[in-house]
Design an enzyme around this catalytic site. Structure first.
Site, mmCIF file in Angstrom:
data_model
loop_
_atom_site.group_PDB
_atom_site.id
_atom_site.type_symbol
_atom_site.label_atom_id
_atom_site.label_comp_id
_atom_site.label_asym_id
_atom_site.label_seq_id
_atom_site.Cartn_x
_atom_site.Cartn_y
_atom_site.Cartn_z
ATOM 1 N N ASP A 170 0.852 -1.179 0.000
ATOM 2 C CA ASP A 170 0.000 0.000 0.000
ATOM 3 C C ASP A 170 0.901 1.247 0.000
ATOM 4 O O ASP A 170 2.100 1.173 0.264
ATOM 5 C CB ASP A 170 -0.980 -0.021 1.186
ATOM 6 C CG ASP A 170 -2.239 0.790 0.868
ATOM 7 O OD1 ASP A 170 -2.192 1.637 -0.051
ATOM 8 O OD2 ASP A 170 -3.267 0.586 1.530
ATOM 9 N N GLU B 144 -10.396 7.205 3.062
ATOM 10 C CA GLU B 144 -9.486 6.693 4.076
ATOM 11 C C GLU B 144 -8.805 7.828 4.840
ATOM 12 O O GLU B 144 -8.621 8.902 4.315
ATOM 13 C CB GLU B 144 -8.416 5.830 3.404
ATOM 14 C CG GLU B 144 -7.771 6.528 2.212
ATOM 15 C CD GLU B 144 -6.460 5.925 1.777
ATOM 16 O OE1 GLU B 144 -5.859 5.154 2.537
ATOM 17 O OE2 GLU B 144 -6.024 6.257 0.663
HETATM 18 C C1 BGC Z 1 -5.107 3.052 -0.063
HETATM 19 C C2 BGC Z 1 -5.320 2.023 -1.131
HETATM 20 C C3 BGC Z 1 -5.067 2.628 -2.489
HETATM 21 C C4 BGC Z 1 -3.703 3.269 -2.537
HETATM 22 C C5 BGC Z 1 -3.386 3.942 -3.846
HETATM 23 C C6 BGC Z 1 -3.802 3.781 -0.225
HETATM 24 O O1 BGC Z 1 -3.670 4.817 0.665
HETATM 25 O O2 BGC Z 1 -5.155 2.429 1.199
HETATM 26 O O3 BGC Z 1 -6.604 1.489 -1.047
HETATM 27 O O4 BGC Z 1 -5.177 1.637 -3.467
HETATM 28 O O5 BGC Z 1 -3.608 4.245 -1.531
HETATM 29 O O6 BGC Z 1 -4.084 5.109 -4.021
HETATM 30 C C1 BGC Z 2 -2.968 9.832 -2.464
HETATM 31 C C2 BGC Z 2 -3.823 8.620 -2.240
HETATM 32 C C3 BGC Z 2 -3.195 7.789 -1.211
HETATM 33 C C4 BGC Z 2 -2.906 8.604 0.050
HETATM 34 C C5 BGC Z 2 -2.264 7.773 1.084
HETATM 35 C C6 BGC Z 2 -2.760 10.572 -1.181
HETATM 36 O O1 BGC Z 2 -1.945 11.673 -1.384
HETATM 37 O O2 BGC Z 2 -3.585 10.672 -3.401
HETATM 38 O O3 BGC Z 2 -3.980 7.872 -3.404
HETATM 39 O O4 BGC Z 2 -4.025 6.709 -0.933
HETATM 40 O O5 BGC Z 2 -2.167 9.733 -0.249
HETATM 41 O O6 BGC Z 2 -1.239 8.388 1.769
#
Ligand code: BGC
Ligand code: BGC
Length: 612
Positions: free
Chosen positions: A310, A507
């Site tokens: 991840d 998230e």
């Molecule tokens: C998320 C994933 C996602 C990845 C790429 C992460 O922070 O937990 O679900 O696929 O970012 O964007």
């Molecule tokens: C990205 C996401 C990623 C997240 C996690 C963001 O800056 O755009 O895709 O999941 O950071 O750290």
């Protein structure tokens, strides 16, 4: 050129065949095992330097590339666009396609010319791109219980992704969320592993089809392995510190019973990649767990594809980055989503191999897994163009795709209350008053992971129909539709429709200790009730909410989740063009206490859904 035409014709033929390729439930036996590509992989591996192998294991975020030529100079294996990583030229279909093509051309210039896999989060449609069809989030699809529909949606998503050249999506999420205070609850199909099993497999089938080498197949990624939805409240490590990225305090038998079941069916459908979770299991980060990644997933379940970490998850393993890399790669991580610090990652991993701290056999295993997928997808076929097939543009965001999304919306709606047959609403009503913060707000209606990472309230600049517009389009020409954000002015109307609930989040920022409707929603409800008319409440949300008085006093209540761009699916159910069939995919609690202790009878148990 000849080849590109052949590809497009093949694409059109597939589309012509009953909209998309036929559901291929029995395809598992026909499918090539990924390891059947090992002879070709071996021959290529023998030509690769250590640097080239490590390059294949590295996935920066395109927006963080220090220099675009790193793609060819470091023989990178992959790039991603994170949730906010759009082309500099904007967010259009053309800009995305050009972005993909420009990086792919660079990869082909590397010494061995191995194409990159380009990954995005196409979670409910190709949701970063303007004009894409936005489908309901998984929690709503869970309420349809319709695997054939989920397969169809995933096939459309794959087509729209392929229209930009991109060949990989970090989906489906087969989480089984056990605590709805988690801000990623809506990414899961259900809190019941039995439901997740079937729908997760259907999503893989739709994305990848039965033959990964099809130019229309998109590589799927089952995530987040495993028990992302099983963290203990209060252990979260993302900014809100409630549940997200927290610790899963469960014994192995319970972890297997609740959180593992989604994976074997996804593997049986040939899912090519799996993303280990940010979470920990009894204090050990999943990205550091040999037990989970190597022993269970690869050895026991026989996963032959590759693991993609991840976003910067490896950094969280240890303060010493080099040590963190060693732990994760030795535990079985194959490709690292390292985003910004990819040069550091490459330098450290090379040192670790030179020092004997990461065995060469582990590197070869990781690269073998990555190259298997590239061979299986036809990326190594020199007679085939790896650039985007722009003939697919004509289908991007098409009316046919929107119709399927509309069907998904109406099947995902769950009717929770219907006093005195307030639903279906008559299309001949003299006047309908619409109100509430989610009635005329496409951004709220789509939720997180829509154009922006966290989603965006208001007019997301992508096409779509708000619920207000959908109501206006449904009623008879004589019916008056009036609207106020706060529900005032309803006096004299035949009926009120109030659209409340949550706004968009994703998230890290979506965890919530309180799931009651907020003060604005309550005020709008009181305003509408004051008019003395029947009121139907539509709840837009990423999870069940505590409805309190609203449930008691409203005449009708409909759970609509995050329906996406096709608001007409909501009006179809409100006005009786489609009789509700949705069943709750989650237990719906009465109080926040019950969310915490799970004791007593739920307000509505999973499976509940009224009919009219
Ligand atoms: C998320 C994933 C996602 C990845 C790429 C992460 O922070 O937990 O679900 O696929 O970012 O964007
Ligand atoms: C990205 C996401 C990623 C997240 C996690 C963001 O800056 O755009 O895709 O999941 O950071 O750290």
């Amino acid at each position: 050129m000849k080849n590109m035409c052949a590809v497009s014709v093949a694409g059109l033929m597939l589309v012509a065949m009953g909209l998309f390729w036929a559901s291929d439930v029995g395809a598992a036996e026909k499918r090539m095992k990924l390891s059947s590509f090992d002879p070709q992989v071996k021959a290529l591996l023998a030509k690769m330097t250590l640097e080239e192998k490590i390059g294949q294991m590295t996935q920066p975020d395109q927006e963080s590339l220090a220099d675009a030529s790193d793609v060819e100079n470091l023989s990178l294996g992959s790039l991603l666009s994170g949730g906010n990583s759009d082309p500099k030229a904007g967010n259009s279909l053309e800009a995305w396609t050009n972005l993909y093509d420009s990086y792919q051309k660079r990869a082909m210039k590397s010494r061995l010319g191995i194409p990159i896999l380009y990954g995005v989060d196409g979670l409910h449609g190709h949701n970063n791109v303007l004009g894409a069809v936005i489908f309901p989030h998984n929690i709503g699809l869970g309420c349809t219980r319709n695997a054939a529909l989920v397969e169809k949606i995933s096939r459309i998503t794959a087509l729209e992704i392929r229209a930009t050249g991109i060949q990989w999506t970090f989906a489906p999420c087969v989480a089984v969320p056990q605590d709805i205070r988690w801000g990623r609850t809506y990414e899961g199909f259900s809190d019941d592993p039995e439901i997740v099993k079937g729908l997760g497999a259907a999503a893989v089938r739709g994305l990848q089809g039965s033959d990964l080498s099809s130019p229309l197949a998109v590589l799927a990624c089952a995530k987040h392995f495993v028990a992302d939805g099983g963290t203990t409240y209060g252990t979260g490590t993302s900014p809100k510190k409630l549940l997200d990225q927290g610790d899963v305090k469960l014994d192995e038998a319970t972890l297997r019973r609740i959180h593992l079941p989604g994976y074997p069916p996804a593997l049986a459908e040939g899912v090519g990649t799996v993303m280990p979770s940010y979470t920990s299991w009894n204090g050990v980060k999943t990205s550091a767990s040999k037990r989970l990644m190597t022993e269970i997933l690869k050895n026991e379940l026989g996963f032959e594809g590759f693991l993609i970490s991840d976003y910067n998850a490896i950094d969280q393993i240890d303060k010493n980055y080099k040590k963190a890399i060693a732990i994760s790669i030795n535990a079985g991580m194959d490709m690292a989503m390292v985003t910004k610090q990819y040069r550091d990652f490459i330098k450290n991993l090379k040192e670790l191999v030179d020092e004997g701290q990461v065995p060469m056999s582990r590197i070869d295993d990781a690269v073998t897994r990555i190259l298997r997928v590239k061979f299986a997808m036809g990326l190594m076929d020199k007679n085939r163009s790896q650039l985007a097939d722009r003939s697919l543009w004509s289908q991007f965001g098409s009316e046919a795709h929107r119709q399927v999304a509309r069907q998904a919306v109406r099947e995902s709606l769950v009717l929770l209350k219907n006093e005195k047959k307030v639903l279906p609403i008559s299309k001949q009503a003299a006047r309908i008053h619409v109100g509430g913060k989610n009635a005329s707000n496409l951004g709220n209606q789509c939720g997180g992971w829509t154009i922006e990472w966290q989603g965006k309230s208001g007019e997301v600049t992508t096409g779509g129909t708000t619920i207000l517009k959908a109501i206006e389009a449904s009623v008879s020409p004589k019916t008056k539709v009036t609207y106020s954000l706060d529900g005032t002015g309803a006096e004299g109307a035949s009926l009120g429709v109030l659209v409340v609930g949550e706004g968009p989040y994703a998230e890290m920022f979506g965890d919530a200790a309180d799931l009651a409707l907020d003060a604005k929603d309550m005020e709008a409800f009181r305003n509408m009730k004051k008019a003395g008319i029947p009121v139907v409440v539509v709840v837009i949300s990423g999870r069940p909410m505590i409805l309190g008085d609203v449930l008691e006093q409203a005449d009708g209540v409909v759970a609509a989740w995050y329906p996406g761009t096709e608001g007409r699916g909501v009006s179809d159910v409100l006005f009786g063009d489609y009789k509700p069939t949705g069943k709750l995919s989650f237990n719906w609690p009465k109080t926040m206490e019950q969310v915490a202790d799970k004791k007593g009878e739920y307000q509505f148990a999973r499976g509940f859904g009224l009919r009219y």
